[in-house]
Enzyme design. Sequence first.
Site, short mmCIF file in Angstrom:
data_model
loop_
_atom_site.label_atom_id
_atom_site.label_comp_id
_atom_site.label_asym_id
_atom_site.label_seq_id
_atom_site.Cartn_x
_atom_site.Cartn_y
_atom_site.Cartn_z
N CYS A 37 -2.93 109.25 -27.22
CA CYS A 37 -3.95 108.61 -26.40
C CYS A 37 -5.28 108.45 -27.14
CB CYS A 37 -4.18 109.41 -25.12
SG CYS A 37 -2.70 109.60 -24.14
N HIS B 225 -6.39 101.95 -26.65
CA HIS B 225 -5.38 101.25 -25.85
C HIS B 225 -5.97 100.95 -24.48
CE1 HIS B 225 -4.97 105.43 -24.56
NE2 HIS B 225 -4.47 104.96 -23.43
N HIS C 223 -12.16 94.25 -17.76
CA HIS C 223 -12.18 93.68 -19.11
C HIS C 223 -13.29 94.28 -19.95
CE1 HIS C 223 -9.46 90.86 -17.19
NE2 HIS C 223 -9.08 90.47 -18.38
N GLU D 216 -3.17 104.56 -13.33
CA GLU D 216 -3.09 104.03 -14.70
C GLU D 216 -1.72 103.36 -14.79
OE1 GLU D 216 -5.52 106.83 -17.87
OE2 GLU D 216 -3.38 106.97 -17.75
ZN LIG Z 1 -4.72 105.67 -21.55
#
Ligand SMILES: [Zn+2]
Length: 158
Positions: free
Chosen positions: A26, A30, A69, A145
């Site tokens: 992580c 990303h 964004h 998520e």
């Molecule tokens: Zn993540």
Amino acid sequence: MNIRINGWETGIRFVAGHFLPSIEKCSRLHGHNYALLVEIEGEPNEDGIIIDFIRVKEAAHPVVEKMDHRMLLPSGGSSMEIMRADDEYTVRFNDKKYVFPASDVTVLPIDNVSAENLASYFAGELARSGIFGKNVRSVSVGVAEGRGQEAWARVVIN
Ligand SMILES: [Zn+2]
């Protein structure tokens, strides 16, 4: 009694970038498709309503818009060094360095951009929005998520 608003179905969603320096996979830059899930606990008023769904959605949308964004960065914590100079943020951790245009960044008052911390932040923002009457006991916010993995935080209102 509870009401629930599912951001996947009602458009309270955002896409954003992040990293979590303490977890190797992580820690690479990303992003996720995020959605807010809101649960409000209280007693229906004389009209049979805990709170109008529309008011909750109107309060949640501007909070989510700030994230959409964007690259999300934490303002607290010691896991990374973040410097703002001119119109750029420079982020350093684990021998990495990223530079982002400030216009692409949203800085959040949390230590790390985890789903858990985002849930606490959003729950606090909704609680402070002033939309809840005396009949509302608590507001809980889930941050998804992607579909199927969520972190939840609850704030007592009354
Ligand atoms: Zn993540």
